[in-house]
Write a protein that holds these residues in place. Sequence first.
Motif, PDB file in Angstrom:
ATOM      1  N   ARG A   1      -9.156  -6.631   5.039  1.00 41.16           N
ATOM      2  CA  ARG A   1      -8.857  -6.841   3.623  1.00 41.16           C
ATOM      3  C   ARG A   1      -9.457  -8.150   3.103  1.00 41.16           C
ATOM      4  NH1 ARG A   1      -5.646  -3.297   5.701  1.00 41.16           N
ATOM      5  NH2 ARG A   1      -4.700  -1.672   4.432  1.00 41.16           N
TER       6      ARG A   1
ATOM      7  N   GLU B   1       0.850  -1.175   0.000  1.00 44.94           N
ATOM      8  CA  GLU B   1       0.000   0.000   0.000  1.00 44.94           C
ATOM      9  C   GLU B   1       0.892   1.233   0.000  1.00 44.94           C
ATOM     10  OE1 GLU B   1      -2.266  -0.625   3.573  1.00 44.94           O
ATOM     11  OE2 GLU B   1      -0.713   0.201   4.840  1.00 44.94           O
TER      12      GLU B   1
ATOM     13  N   GLU C   1      -9.883  -8.282  -0.803  1.00 44.91           N
ATOM     14  CA  GLU C   1      -8.591  -7.831  -1.315  1.00 44.91           C
ATOM     15  C   GLU C   1      -7.512  -8.879  -1.075  1.00 44.91           C
ATOM     16  OE1 GLU C   1      -7.848  -4.093   0.630  1.00 44.91           O
ATOM     17  OE2 GLU C   1      -9.681  -3.201  -0.153  1.00 44.91           O
TER      18      GLU C   1
END
Length: 83
Positions: free
Chosen positions: A57, A20, A62
Amino acid sequence: MNERRVVIDASLAAKWLINEEGTEAAVSLLERWAEEDFHVIAPCLLLVEVTNALYKRVRREELTLADAKILLSSLQELGVEVK
């Protein structure tokens, strides 16, 4: 001999695991600490907080649950002492 220590929080540890914004800088910092022989420590809630970040997540699809488990295991292999 004075031991050089650094205390981390879950947001930094999560950046080591999850690609990220800020991950590259966080990994560079971890590598520098390893080279300079810093002792990395974290509060006892680190594992709970990182687990929660991974769980979010997984819920957002994700990450798979299997991948989240692998990432959590890799955190434990980084040598962070949890106190």
